[in-house]
Design a protein around this motif. Structure first.
Motif, PDB file in Angstrom:
ATOM      1  N   MET A 142      -5.958 -13.311  10.466  1.00  0.00           N
ATOM      2  CA  MET A 142      -5.078 -12.812   9.998  1.00  0.00           C
ATOM      3  C   MET A 142      -5.308 -11.665   8.556  1.00  0.00           C
ATOM      4  O   MET A 142      -6.471 -12.093   7.951  1.00  0.00           O
ATOM      5  CB  MET A 142      -3.785 -13.719   9.207  1.00  0.00           C
ATOM      6  N   TYR A 143      -4.806 -10.377   8.749  1.00  0.00           N
ATOM      7  CA  TYR A 143      -4.981  -9.758   7.581  1.00  0.00           C
ATOM      8  C   TYR A 143      -3.899  -8.991   7.153  1.00  0.00           C
ATOM      9  O   TYR A 143      -2.919  -8.721   7.575  1.00  0.00           O
ATOM     10  CB  TYR A 143      -5.811  -8.437   8.150  1.00  0.00           C
ATOM     11  N   GLN A 144      -3.784  -9.066   5.726  1.00  0.00           N
ATOM     12  CA  GLN A 144      -2.679  -8.464   4.972  1.00  0.00           C
ATOM     13  C   GLN A 144      -3.326  -7.637   3.747  1.00  0.00           C
ATOM     14  O   GLN A 144      -3.858  -8.215   2.911  1.00  0.00           O
ATOM     15  CB  GLN A 144      -2.105  -9.871   4.211  1.00  0.00           C
ATOM     16  N   GLY A 145      -2.760  -6.646   3.746  1.00  0.00           N
ATOM     17  CA  GLY A 145      -3.263  -5.555   2.699  1.00  0.00           C
ATOM     18  C   GLY A 145      -2.970  -4.240   3.322  1.00  0.00           C
ATOM     19  O   GLY A 145      -2.045  -3.869   3.940  1.00  0.00           O
ATOM     20  N   SER A 146      -3.847  -3.421   2.905  1.00  0.00           N
ATOM     21  CA  SER A 146      -3.588  -1.753   3.059  1.00  0.00           C
ATOM     22  C   SER A 146      -4.249  -1.446   4.200  1.00  0.00           C
ATOM     23  O   SER A 146      -5.372  -1.683   4.456  1.00  0.00           O
ATOM     24  CB  SER A 146      -4.041  -1.152   1.790  1.00  0.00           C
ATOM     25  N   TRP A 147      -3.683  -0.481   4.942  1.00  0.00           N
ATOM     26  CA  TRP A 147      -3.935   0.233   5.907  1.00  0.00           C
ATOM     27  C   TRP A 147      -3.956   1.601   6.007  1.00  0.00           C
ATOM     28  O   TRP A 147      -3.145   2.440   5.125  1.00  0.00           O
ATOM     29  CB  TRP A 147      -3.076   0.075   7.304  1.00  0.00           C
ATOM     30  N   ILE A 148      -4.722   2.552   6.441  1.00  0.00           N
ATOM     31  CA  ILE A 148      -4.983   3.969   6.425  1.00  0.00           C
ATOM     32  C   ILE A 148      -5.203   4.346   7.881  1.00  0.00           C
ATOM     33  O   ILE A 148      -6.237   4.100   8.418  1.00  0.00           O
ATOM     34  CB  ILE A 148      -5.647   4.704   5.386  1.00  0.00           C
ATOM     35  N   HIS A 149      -4.279   5.427   8.439  1.00  0.00           N
ATOM     36  CA  HIS A 149      -4.481   5.801   9.809  1.00  0.00           C
ATOM     37  C   HIS A 149      -5.165   4.703  10.689  1.00  0.00           C
ATOM     38  O   HIS A 149      -6.030   4.960  11.480  1.00  0.00           O
ATOM     39  CB  HIS A 149      -5.538   7.047   9.523  1.00  0.00           C
ATOM     40  N   GLY A 150      -4.515   3.585  10.855  1.00  0.00           N
ATOM     41  CA  GLY A 150      -4.648   2.562  11.633  1.00  0.00           C
ATOM     42  C   GLY A 150      -5.798   1.720  11.385  1.00  0.00           C
ATOM     43  O   GLY A 150      -5.983   0.829  12.307  1.00  0.00           O
ATOM     44  N   GLN A 151      -6.683   1.990  10.425  1.00  0.00           N
ATOM     45  CA  GLN A 151      -7.749   0.994  10.016  1.00  0.00           C
ATOM     46  C   GLN A 151      -7.454   0.222   8.667  1.00  0.00           C
ATOM     47  O   GLN A 151      -6.625   0.692   7.850  1.00  0.00           O
ATOM     48  CB  GLN A 151      -8.980   1.919   9.482  1.00  0.00           C
ATOM     49  N   MET A 152      -8.101  -0.952   8.658  1.00  0.00           N
ATOM     50  CA  MET A 152      -8.116  -1.585   7.358  1.00  0.00           C
ATOM     51  C   MET A 152      -8.492  -0.743   6.199  1.00  0.00           C
ATOM     52  O   MET A 152      -9.938  -0.586   6.296  1.00  0.00           O
ATOM     53  CB  MET A 152      -8.550  -2.997   7.488  1.00  0.00           C
ATOM     54  N   GLU A 153      -8.179  -0.286   5.191  1.00  0.00           N
ATOM     55  CA  GLU A 153      -8.544   0.381   4.350  1.00  0.00           C
ATOM     56  C   GLU A 153      -8.029   0.256   3.047  1.00  0.00           C
ATOM     57  O   GLU A 153      -6.700   0.259   2.766  1.00  0.00           O
ATOM     58  CB  GLU A 153      -8.397   2.009   4.687  1.00  0.00           C
ATOM     59  N   GLY A 154      -8.837  -0.079   2.125  1.00  0.00           N
ATOM     60  CA  GLY A 154      -8.209  -0.477   0.656  1.00  0.00           C
ATOM     61  C   GLY A 154      -8.338  -1.929   0.382  1.00  0.00           C
ATOM     62  O   GLY A 154      -9.106  -2.588   0.931  1.00  0.00           O
ATOM     63  N   HIS A 155      -7.367  -2.478  -0.709  1.00  0.00           N
ATOM     64  CA  HIS A 155      -7.348  -3.797  -0.792  1.00  0.00           C
ATOM     65  C   HIS A 155      -6.666  -4.578   0.024  1.00  0.00           C
ATOM     66  O   HIS A 155      -5.698  -4.321   0.470  1.00  0.00           O
ATOM     67  CB  HIS A 155      -6.665  -4.063  -2.276  1.00  0.00           C
ATOM     68  N   GLY A 156      -7.409  -5.877   0.339  1.00  0.00           N
ATOM     69  CA  GLY A 156      -6.501  -6.724   1.303  1.00  0.00           C
ATOM     70  C   GLY A 156      -7.082  -8.228   1.458  1.00  0.00           C
ATOM     71  O   GLY A 156      -8.187  -8.340   0.669  1.00  0.00           O
ATOM     72  N   ARG A 157      -6.539  -8.803   2.206  1.00  0.00           N
ATOM     73  CA  ARG A 157      -7.149 -10.163   2.303  1.00  0.00           C
ATOM     74  C   ARG A 157      -7.135 -10.409   3.822  1.00  0.00           C
ATOM     75  O   ARG A 157      -6.043 -10.398   4.611  1.00  0.00           O
ATOM     76  CB  ARG A 157      -6.167 -11.307   1.502  1.00  0.00           C
ATOM     77  N   TYR A 158      -8.474 -11.030   4.010  1.00  0.00           N
ATOM     78  CA  TYR A 158      -8.569 -11.384   5.525  1.00  0.00           C
ATOM     79  C   TYR A 158      -8.852 -12.742   5.611  1.00  0.00           C
ATOM     80  O   TYR A 158      -9.752 -13.253   5.106  1.00  0.00           O
ATOM     81  CB  TYR A 158      -9.682 -10.468   6.210  1.00  0.00           C
ATOM     82  N   THR A 159      -8.241 -13.524   6.493  1.00  0.00           N
ATOM     83  CA  THR A 159      -8.456 -14.767   6.580  1.00  0.00           C
ATOM     84  C   THR A 159      -8.908 -15.259   8.177  1.00  0.00           C
ATOM     85  O   THR A 159      -8.126 -14.811   9.160  1.00  0.00           O
ATOM     86  CB  THR A 159      -7.053 -15.617   6.483  1.00  0.00           C
ATOM     87  N   TRP A 160      -9.715 -15.936   8.322  1.00  0.00           N
ATOM     88  CA  TRP A 160     -10.275 -16.446   9.682  1.00  0.00           C
ATOM     89  C   TRP A 160      -9.575 -17.744  10.237  1.00  0.00           C
ATOM     90  O   TRP A 160      -9.352 -18.327   9.183  1.00  0.00           O
ATOM     91  CB  TRP A 160     -11.741 -16.354   9.946  1.00  0.00           C
ATOM     92  N   ALA A 161      -9.573 -17.949  11.420  1.00  0.00           N
ATOM     93  CA  ALA A 161      -8.937 -19.045  12.099  1.00  0.00           C
ATOM     94  C   ALA A 161      -9.705 -20.354  11.474  1.00  0.00           C
ATOM     95  O   ALA A 161      -9.199 -21.438  11.443  1.00  0.00           O
ATOM     96  CB  ALA A 161      -8.802 -18.767  13.524  1.00  0.00           C
ATOM     97  N   ASN A 162     -11.039 -20.000  11.337  1.00  0.00           N
ATOM     98  CA  ASN A 162     -11.893 -21.402  10.853  1.00  0.00           C
ATOM     99  C   ASN A 162     -11.436 -21.483   9.409  1.00  0.00           C
ATOM    100  O   ASN A 162     -12.111 -22.482   9.010  1.00  0.00           O
ATOM    101  CB  ASN A 162     -13.143 -21.007  11.205  1.00  0.00           C
TER     102      ASN A 162
END
Length: 808
Positions: A142-162
């Motif tokens: 799961m990723y929650q944060g900033s996107w620019i033109h379809g890419q994860m760009e800027g501040h965010g939080r990425y959580t892996w399934a593990n």
């Protein structure tokens, strides 16, 4: 993520088509100037909803069905385009529900994949994710944060399934910038990232609270850093320094990261804050480093050796960098130096924490004083200091770059000048290279894949190779024994020799490299020089230096008492030095020894020399040498005088069984300085192996042609192979004091043999030199001769150096 909307899904209805089919539409007019009607277009698309009375295009709300694909849109329209709130359903089952603007998904909206396993909820712009949003993936990430033109760009939080998670800056869909990564095991890293890898300054913390503060290069520790073991009391000054790094922005500030993350959904933000707060209280960061180079990272720390001396037991199940977890509560704080993930050196900072560490340093210092090492150490102020730094940094970069690549067989494209690559090393550093203390320089690496396979072929561990050449200890410059003017450097542990080459020699090596590789691969006992790297350094405003890294054939625990460079020629083949010591290289006319080997060993040695000489002859190589060094082993009472008719090997070397060799006292009962030991079936005895050795062990006729080791009573047990650790009897002819009679003095010796200087081609220049010297001197005495004649003369002379035993 690419937009789920296909290019043909346009929201605007063609006006002419709408007017053309006006007659087919059942309609009624409302008070707002709109009418409700149904349009059937020539291409089969159907629209049902409100239409603009004047323009005859969709306006207001309605449903549009695309023919063939059965895509459906239901929602608001404006001027014939999807605009406002709406929902699109694709035949695959994917849906989007949210805001549209000028026929594009634009604003707040939710996209759900056909199987429902992935979704995105957040802001859109021109059919692409843009702004803040929450993305879930089929893997459970799961990723929650900033996107620019379809890419994860800027501040965010990425959580892996593990359970692993990252909070920080993203760029082009990868972790880049400042951020904090945590692993489900509890380890953490807070610092700088580049393209998904730790790069720059950072703080790594283990689950047990031990941590490391230092610099990383593309996922690996690289440069200086400080290791704090678990439960260690961190000095106040160090804590203030770490806090200052956060204030200056060198390290990410956890509180700032949490504040930026507060714009995410409430539930996720609360979980993140609880994790981040615990990290901040411990001064930690998340993460176990990527294990792309296990062979480099699974290095036992020097601290482990210190720990054993202190008396602590180390865990055998140490994982990547896990050896640093084993430190005890009183373990000293260590200042470390890494090179591409390999621990090069470390120094105890809090020296008062352990008296045993002081004892260790005193012991090491005493050992260093007892050993007289050849050459002059290249330290700051030495004329070659900057050149050494350039060479070490270049090799460190080269090895670190090629090590992660999966090893494969050498291809034709791996040879030749086109298989080389350039790299600039500015002093201030670049995106690909670290900052350094040397001058700006350009680095060229020749045929890296070939030499990588050669190192593997000769069982050279990549980490050991880097530590030996690029460690904290300085290289040593040797005085050149030849007339070529080459610079000879010796690695800090004596394993490798680095020699400067002329351009013509580099060209010869590149030309013969395919045949050389095949030769050493086919003949595992070859005696020719072992090449492990070919490089070029071009310091700014200076000349080019070409280097070749070779194996040092005199890398052994035994002292080499005499060394000879033998060509088979006589002109100029004597040493001018009056004072001769162990580091003096003697020549043909200085040789006053004959060496007697066991018959089977002699035959194998001479056959291999003939094979290697044939190879060099076919490559049009001449002026090579047999480098021979030996270690005296006979005690004083073993030196004896003998008549010329006495059989030197009448008393063969004593052979012990594996069981007898274990009883140390028994070995002193033999008067010989050398004893052979049969190899036991369990092969558990500790045996010293020679440098970069491959090939089969030698078998002795005295032991029924079984494999044997060489036991030096009171010293070591050595593995015998062709040209390495070979026991022999040396006969030295001497004159009696009255000068009328001669006698021989016989010694037990251990031989080390190799063929060197194999890059001199019989070129046009050498042909001219041969013609000139043939007029001035005896043509048979000069070394510059045609390769075929050189090989014949060389082999004939070598047979005299290793004469056949008269008892054979």
């Amino acid at each position: 993520m690419t937009s789920p909307v296909t290019n043909d899904l346009q929201g605007r209805i063609d006006l002419s088509q709408s007017q053309e089919n006006h007659s087919n539409a059942a309609s009624r007019t409302n008070s707002a100037g709109l009418r409700v009607g149904e349009l059937t277009l020539p291409n089969g698309d159907i629209y049902y909803g409100t239409l603009s009375r004047e323009m005859q295009i969709p306006e207001g709300t309605g449903r549009y069905i695309w023919s063939g694909s059965s895509c459906v849109y239901k929602g608001e329209w404006r001027r014939g385009m999807r605009h406002g709130q709406g929902k699109t359903l694709w035949p695959s089952g994917a849906t989007y529900e949210g805001e549209y603007s000028a026929r594009y998904m634009d604003g707040e909206g939710t996209y759900v994949s056909p199987d429902g396993a992935s979704s995105y909820k957040g802001e859109w712009k021109l059919n692409r994710k843009h702004g803040l949003g929450l993305q879930t993936y089929p893997s459970g990430d799961m990723y929650q944060g900033s996107w620019i033109h379809g890419q994860m760009e800027g501040h965010g939080r990425y959580t892996w399934a593990n359970g692993n998670s990252y909070v920080g800056t993203m760029r082009n869909g990868l972790m880049s910038g400042k951020g904090v990564l945590t692993w489900n095991a509890g380890d953490s890293f807070q610092g700088n990232w580049l393209d998904g890898m730790m790069h720059g300054y950072g703080l790594y913390t283990w689950e047990d609270s031990g941590y490391y503060l230092g610099t990383w290069t593309r996922g690996f520790k690289d440069g200086n850093g400080t290791f704090y073991p678990k439960h260690c009391r961190v000095p106040t000054a160090h804590m203030l320094y770490i806090d200052d790094l956060r204030k200056r922005g060198v390290l990410p500030d956890i509180s700032t990261i949490l504040q930026q993350s507060s714009s995410f959904d409430t539930e996720a933000s609360a979980d993140q804050e609880s994790v981040g707060a615990s990290l901040y209280s411990r001064n930690l960061s998340f993460g176990r480093p990527p294990s792309k180079k296990p062979s480099l990272q699974r290095r036992w720390s020097i601290g482990v050796a210190i720990e054993k001396i202190i008396g602590r037991e180390s865990s055998a199940g140490c994982e990547t960098q896990g050896c640093e977890d084993m430190a005890g509560s009183d373990f000293p704080i260590l200042e470390r130096v890494y090179a591409q993930g390999v621990l090069i050196s470390e120094v105890v900072l809090n020296k008062s924490s352990s008296d045993s560490s002081k004892k260790l340093k005193r012991r090491q210092s005493k050992m260093a004083k007892d050993i007289k090492r050849p050459g002059e150490a290249i330290i700051k102020g030495h004329r070659g200091y900057d050149l050494m730094l350039c060479l070490q940094l270049g090799i460190r970069y080269t090895v670190g770059k090629i090590t992660p690549i999966q090893r494969r067989e050498v291809r034709t494209s791996d040879y030749g000048p086109n298989a080389s690559f350039w790299m600039n090393f500015p002093k201030k550093g670049s995106r690909l290279t670290p900052a350094h203390r040397a001058v700006d320089f350009k680095w060229k690496d020749y045929c890296p894949m070939v030499f990588r396979n050669l190192r593997a072929m000769f069982k050279i561990d990549t980490a050991d190779y880097m530590i030996s050449i690029c460690g904290s200890d300085a290289l040593r410059e040797l005085s050149s024994p030849g007339k070529s003017g080459s610079i000879f450097l010796l690695s800090q542990d004596d394993r490798f020799m680095i020699k400067t080459l002329r351009k013509s020699e580099v060209q010869v090596l590149l030309r013969m490299l395919p045949d050389y590789y095949l030769h050493v691969h086919t003949h595992e006992n070859t005696l020719v020089t072992k090449f492990f790297g070919l490089h070029r350094v071009k310091p700014s405003s200076d000349q080019k230096f070409r280097f070749v890294v070779m194996g040092n054939m005199f890398y052994t625990a035994l002292r080499i008492h005499r060394r000879f460079d033998l060509k088979g020629s006589s002109l100029g083949r004597s040493t001018d030095k009056i004072k001769i010591d162990e580091n003096t290289t003697l020549k043909d006319l200085d040789l006053n020894y004959s060496f007697y080997l066991e018959p089977s060993w002699r035959d194998a040695l001479l056959k291999q020399i003939e094979t290697d000489s044939e190879f060099l002859k076919n490559q049009r190589i001449m002026d090579y040498s047999l480098l021979l060094g030996f270690h005296y082993r006979a005690r004083q009472n073993l030196q004896r005088r003998a008549s010329f008719h006495e059989d030197i090997l009448a008393d063969k070397l004593t052979v012990l069984s594996e069981e007898d060799a274990v009883e140390e006292d028994s070995t002193y009962n033999y008067r010989e300085g050398l004893v052979l030991v049969q190899r036991g079936s369990d092969q558990k005895s500790k045996v010293d192996v020679g440098p970069h050795v491959r090939g089969s062990r030698l078998r002795s006729s005295s032991a029924c042609f079984e494999e044997v080791d060489l036991l030096l009573p009171g010293t070591a047990r050595l593995q015998i192979q062709l040209g390495v650790n070979m026991p022999a009897r040396a006969e030295k002819e001497e004159k009696q004091e009255d000068g009328d009679k001669s006698f021989r003095r016989v010694y037990d010796v251990v031989l080390y043999i190799g063929i060197i200087d194999i890059l001199q081609e019989y070129s046009m220049r050498k042909k001219i030199e041969h013609a000139y010297k043939s007029i001035k001197y005896n043509p048979l005495s000069i070394s510059v001769v045609e390769p075929r004649f050189y090989s014949e003369r060389f082999l004939k002379f070598i047979h005299t150096v290793f004469p056949q035993n008269s008892s054979d």
